[in-house]
Structure formats: structure tokens, C-alpha cells
Design a protein around this motif. Sequence first.
Motif, PDB file in Angstrom:
ATOM      1  N   LEU A  38       1.653  12.034 -11.736  1.00  0.00           N
ATOM      2  CA  LEU A  38       1.849  10.594 -11.561  1.00  0.00           C
ATOM      3  C   LEU A  38       0.768   9.821 -12.312  1.00  0.00           C
ATOM      4  CD1 LEU A  38       2.167  10.489  -7.646  1.00  0.00           C
ATOM      5  CD2 LEU A  38       4.055  10.692  -9.267  1.00  0.00           C
ATOM      6  N   LEU A  39       1.159   8.681 -12.872  1.00  0.00           N
ATOM      7  CA  LEU A  39       0.186   7.689 -13.314  1.00  0.00           C
ATOM      8  C   LEU A  39       0.136   6.621 -12.231  1.00  0.00           C
ATOM      9  CD1 LEU A  39      -1.709   6.403 -15.409  1.00  0.00           C
ATOM     10  CD2 LEU A  39       0.296   5.249 -16.380  1.00  0.00           C
ATOM     11  N   VAL A  40      -1.046   6.365 -11.681  1.00  0.00           N
ATOM     12  CA  VAL A  40      -1.201   5.411 -10.588  1.00  0.00           C
ATOM     13  C   VAL A  40      -1.974   4.198 -11.098  1.00  0.00           C
ATOM     14  CG1 VAL A  40      -2.049   5.046  -8.254  1.00  0.00           C
ATOM     15  CG2 VAL A  40      -1.203   7.309  -8.932  1.00  0.00           C
ATOM     16  N   ALA A  41      -1.349   3.026 -10.960  1.00  0.00           N
ATOM     17  CA  ALA A  41      -1.998   1.758 -11.286  1.00  0.00           C
ATOM     18  C   ALA A  41      -2.173   0.990  -9.980  1.00  0.00           C
ATOM     19  CB  ALA A  41      -1.145   0.961 -12.268  1.00  0.00           C
ATOM     20  N   THR A  42      -3.377   0.495  -9.724  1.00  0.00           N
ATOM     21  CA  THR A  42      -3.612  -0.163  -8.446  1.00  0.00           C
ATOM     22  C   THR A  42      -4.559  -1.347  -8.569  1.00  0.00           C
ATOM     23  OG1 THR A  42      -4.267   0.189  -6.133  1.00  0.00           O
ATOM     24  CG2 THR A  42      -5.543   1.367  -7.811  1.00  0.00           C
ATOM     25  N   THR A  43      -4.360  -2.308  -7.663  1.00  0.00           N
ATOM     26  CA  THR A  43      -5.286  -3.429  -7.514  1.00  0.00           C
ATOM     27  C   THR A  43      -6.061  -3.283  -6.205  1.00  0.00           C
ATOM     28  OG1 THR A  43      -3.393  -4.672  -6.617  1.00  0.00           O
ATOM     29  CG2 THR A  43      -4.015  -5.103  -8.896  1.00  0.00           C
ATOM     30  N   ARG A  44      -6.132  -2.067  -5.677  1.00  0.00           N
ATOM     31  CA  ARG A  44      -6.940  -1.783  -4.489  1.00  0.00           C
ATOM     32  C   ARG A  44      -8.407  -1.572  -4.885  1.00  0.00           C
ATOM     33  NH1 ARG A  44      -3.928   0.730   0.030  1.00  0.00           N
ATOM     34  NH2 ARG A  44      -1.685   0.810  -0.479  1.00  0.00           N
ATOM     35  N   ALA A  45      -9.276  -1.846  -3.950  1.00  0.00           N
ATOM     36  CA  ALA A  45     -10.703  -1.569  -4.163  1.00  0.00           C
ATOM     37  C   ALA A  45     -10.964  -0.074  -3.988  1.00  0.00           C
ATOM     38  CB  ALA A  45     -11.550  -2.367  -3.174  1.00  0.00           C
ATOM     39  N   PRO A  46     -11.836   0.509  -4.801  1.00  0.00           N
ATOM     40  CA  PRO A  46     -12.115   1.941  -4.682  1.00  0.00           C
ATOM     41  C   PRO A  46     -12.857   2.280  -3.393  1.00  0.00           C
ATOM     42  CG  PRO A  46     -13.552   0.925  -6.310  1.00  0.00           C
ATOM     43  CD  PRO A  46     -12.569  -0.117  -5.920  1.00  0.00           C
ATOM     44  N   SER A  47     -12.662   3.531  -2.951  1.00  0.00           N
ATOM     45  CA  SER A  47     -13.363   4.054  -1.783  1.00  0.00           C
ATOM     46  C   SER A  47     -14.406   5.071  -2.237  1.00  0.00           C
ATOM     47  CB  SER A  47     -12.365   4.730  -0.836  1.00  0.00           C
ATOM     48  OG  SER A  47     -13.040   5.477   0.167  1.00  0.00           O
ATOM     49  N   ARG A  48     -15.486   5.199  -1.475  1.00  0.00           N
ATOM     50  CA  ARG A  48     -16.490   6.219  -1.771  1.00  0.00           C
ATOM     51  C   ARG A  48     -16.054   7.604  -1.294  1.00  0.00           C
ATOM     52  NH1 ARG A  48     -22.200   3.139  -0.147  1.00  0.00           N
ATOM     53  NH2 ARG A  48     -22.013   1.430  -1.670  1.00  0.00           N
ATOM     54  N   ASP A  49     -15.021   7.638  -0.460  1.00  0.00           N
ATOM     55  CA  ASP A  49     -14.525   8.906   0.073  1.00  0.00           C
ATOM     56  C   ASP A  49     -13.556   9.523  -0.933  1.00  0.00           C
ATOM     57  OD1 ASP A  49     -13.263  10.980   1.421  1.00  0.00           O
ATOM     58  OD2 ASP A  49     -13.090   9.882   3.308  1.00  0.00           O
ATOM     59  N   PRO A  50     -13.859  10.704  -1.501  1.00  0.00           N
ATOM     60  CA  PRO A  50     -12.980  11.310  -2.506  1.00  0.00           C
ATOM     61  C   PRO A  50     -11.628  11.730  -1.951  1.00  0.00           C
ATOM     62  CG  PRO A  50     -14.704  12.855  -1.860  1.00  0.00           C
ATOM     63  CD  PRO A  50     -15.054  11.538  -1.242  1.00  0.00           C
ATOM     64  N   GLY A  51     -11.492  11.791  -0.637  1.00  0.00           N
ATOM     65  CA  GLY A  51     -10.204  12.107  -0.044  1.00  0.00           C
ATOM     66  C   GLY A  51      -9.344  10.888   0.202  1.00  0.00           C
ATOM     67  N   VAL A  52      -9.939   9.697   0.065  1.00  0.00           N
ATOM     68  CA  VAL A  52      -9.218   8.433   0.277  1.00  0.00           C
ATOM     69  C   VAL A  52      -8.940   7.741  -1.056  1.00  0.00           C
ATOM     70  CG1 VAL A  52      -9.371   6.134   1.326  1.00  0.00           C
ATOM     71  CG2 VAL A  52     -10.158   8.154   2.602  1.00  0.00           C
ATOM     72  N   LEU A  53      -9.913   7.732  -1.943  1.00  0.00           N
ATOM     73  CA  LEU A  53      -9.848   7.188  -3.305  1.00  0.00           C
ATOM     74  C   LEU A  53      -9.824   5.670  -3.348  1.00  0.00           C
ATOM     75  CD1 LEU A  53      -7.445   9.647  -5.171  1.00  0.00           C
ATOM     76  CD2 LEU A  53      -9.933   9.583  -5.189  1.00  0.00           C
ATOM     77  N   PHE A  54      -8.853   5.037  -2.670  1.00  0.00           N
ATOM     78  CA  PHE A  54      -8.755   3.574  -2.696  1.00  0.00           C
ATOM     79  C   PHE A  54      -8.464   3.052  -1.297  1.00  0.00           C
ATOM     80  CE2 PHE A  54      -7.894   4.765  -7.075  1.00  0.00           C
ATOM     81  CZ  PHE A  54      -8.627   3.817  -7.796  1.00  0.00           C
ATOM     82  N   THR A  55      -9.066   1.909  -0.993  1.00  0.00           N
ATOM     83  CA  THR A  55      -8.914   1.286   0.328  1.00  0.00           C
ATOM     84  C   THR A  55      -7.741   0.298   0.300  1.00  0.00           C
ATOM     85  OG1 THR A  55     -10.317  -0.651  -0.116  1.00  0.00           O
ATOM     86  CG2 THR A  55     -11.428   1.406   0.520  1.00  0.00           C
ATOM     87  N   GLY A  56      -7.644  -0.488   1.364  1.00  0.00           N
ATOM     88  CA  GLY A  56      -6.646  -1.550   1.413  1.00  0.00           C
ATOM     89  C   GLY A  56      -7.187  -2.906   1.027  1.00  0.00           C
ATOM     90  N   GLU A  57      -8.446  -2.953   0.588  1.00  0.00           N
ATOM     91  CA  GLU A  57      -9.037  -4.227   0.170  1.00  0.00           C
ATOM     92  C   GLU A  57      -8.668  -4.528  -1.285  1.00  0.00           C
ATOM     93  OE1 GLU A  57     -10.485  -6.041   2.662  1.00  0.00           O
ATOM     94  OE2 GLU A  57      -9.638  -4.301   3.706  1.00  0.00           O
TER      95      GLU A  57
END
Length: 404
Positions: A38-57
Amino acid sequence: MRILTLILVCAALVGCGRASGVLEPIAASPPDASRVALLVATTRAPSRDPGVLFTGERESAISLTDMTVSIPPAQNRQIGQIQWPASLPPNPQTDFATLNVTPLTGSGQTQGWLKQHLPRSRRVLVYVHGFNNHFDDAVYQLAQIVHDSGADAAPVLFTWPSRGNIFEYVYDRESTISSRDALEETLRAIARDPRVGEITVMAHSMGSWLVMETLRQMSIRDGRVASKVQNVILASPDLDVDVFATQWRKIGQPRPRLTVFVSRNDKALRVSRRLAGNIDRLGQIDPMAEPYHSALEKSGVDVIDLTDLTVANSLNHSKFAENPGVVQLIGQRLLTGQTLAGAESLGERVGGFALGVGQTVGGVAGVAISAPIAIVDPSSRRAYQNQVEHLGHAVEDTVESATQ
């Protein structure tokens, strides 16, 4: 209140027994497991947790990530289901698992990813998720849809900032508003690639509003939607019918082909309708009832009514992805740009797909009475009415002959 309570209970049950932080890559998957890139494009804020990757902010810039998801071997799973790991690390024999996470930086990264992953069909599928989705929800849902549908297209996920919380409906809605420019930019970047032949945009629930707003915005800016955007699929759209009518009118000609999946027993949209002032949601309409029937007759919009299909999820909000026959219909017909009017008769169109979901259909009469999928496309609506009227006359003639 009863409906809201049901929603909350169902949401709680969905989260039970599921590990968090599932996106940290594992070393390998079994040879009989499937892989979806997959190519993932997002406007989410990154997470410091490598298992989460991006938050809901929210984040103003678009982040691109190359990801690969492992799907368990066929003998260990059911089509239409995401098998979440109950503990970490996931077992790729039985669980969805992440194999690769590679952030992409610099210009031209979209084209670089497409160069490696674009199939010979030259098709791209852009998927936009709905309300109450964490980043991992969106990633695994698209991987499941692509795998189970057999889609011959390069999958691109556009994921906007959802907090994944049932109480954050307004925040999520505002996040879609703030993501319109980013989705338009993503679609333009794909369309600029000369290797790409056509683009299908598929959206679920609240993501449908974002997609329609983006296409409307693109059309106002350029006079029409980018020519490579040829197909749009809205699944259970959480979209005010009046707003949709305005958006559709503003999209210039030639318009993309639009297919809408509806279900009148969608409990999530029932709650949304109440929150939105009791205005009908597009995903809940009865396409054979007025005023919708006449409007659809003129609109050029294909509608597939899934009301009578049953799925394990009692909310009835994701039938398009959870029912094996429907998800395969998406991959085999809709993503290839075919209308459902391509078969010789309504019986063949509905009957063939009905058989795929475990129903027995014997001819037009059986279709008119018991078909679980009602296909309401502009070229067949009149044929459907004629067949139902013909069936009624045949019944009357039979009754009259029997009484003579």
C-alpha cells in the motif's frame, strides 16, 4: 437513546480482545500468506510509537508511507474479515501483520512508488475511510478489501485525522473539512503520472463527504474532475442527500461513473441522521421510492441496495467489505470500470451476484421476489419496473385461468 446505546455496545465489543500497536513490522510471513503493498497518504500527526505510526491529531503536510501487510493463508481465514492479533507479536498464520513500513520523503515519491507497484492494467484504487477509524483500522481495512476483492489496481490509502472515538463525531467531521486540499493534491499527483491509465476513488461512510467535496472543489477549479478519475464508489455514505445533490450538480461534465451502496437497515447511519437534524443520509435511501427514484432516473448514478444482505456486524455499516459476494463484485466489475448493466438481463445481473452470496435465484420471477441485491442503475431501472409489472400480469392471468 436505545440506538446510541447499541452503537456504544457494538463499538466496545469490536475493540475487545484486540492488541494495540499492531503496525510494528515483523520479520517474515509464511510462504502461503498473501502480501498487499500500500501507498499511504495521510494528514495525521505522527506518533512516537512504531506500532501506532500516526495519531488522530491533525497535521498540515501530507506524509507518505510505503507499507506491506501480510494476510493469513486462505485456509485460516474468512473472506470479508480482518483478523486482528489478540497479542503481540502477531502470528501471520492466523493474524493480519505488518511486514514493511518505509517513510517516503522528497519530491516525486508518489510516482516512484507507482513505478514499482502499478499493475499492467494501469489502474489505481484510492480508498478513503470513514468515521471512528484509527490509522491501523484504515490500513488493515484497505488491505482486506484489496485482497478479498482481487482488485487489479495499485492501492493507495488516504487517511484523514480521525480520533477513533465514538464521541468525537464533530472532530472527525471537521477533520474531513481540513483534508480536502490534501486529498485533491494526492489525486493530482497520481493523475500526473503518465503511466497511470485510470483512477477509482472509493470512500466509506464519512469519507464519502470528503471525496465528494474534493471532486466538487477540483471541478470548480479546473472546470471538470481530472480525466483519469473515471470511477467513484461511495459505500454507506454518511452524506446529507441535499448536500450530495448540490455536490453532484457542481461536478462538471464529463463526470466520473458513480456507484452508491445503500442499506436501509444501517444502524450507524440511523444515528447520524438524528445528529444531522433528521435529514436522510444518502447511504440509507430507498432507491425505488420517491422522490429518489425519479431523481436517480435522471442522475446517471448507479445504486446497489444491500438492505436484505446479512453480515456478522450488527451495525450493517460495512456490508460492502464484509460480504464475500459484494467485495468480489467490487473487484471484478466496478474497479474495472464496468457498469452492472453489462449483462443481458436483470436476472443475470442480480442473479449472478445473488448466487455468489449464497442465494438461489431461478429466473426473473425469483429475482423480483427474493434477490438480496437490488441493482438500480439508470439503464436497468426501467427494465426492472417492466419485469415486475410483467410478473404481476402473469400472476393475475394464472389466478384468472385457475378460477375459470
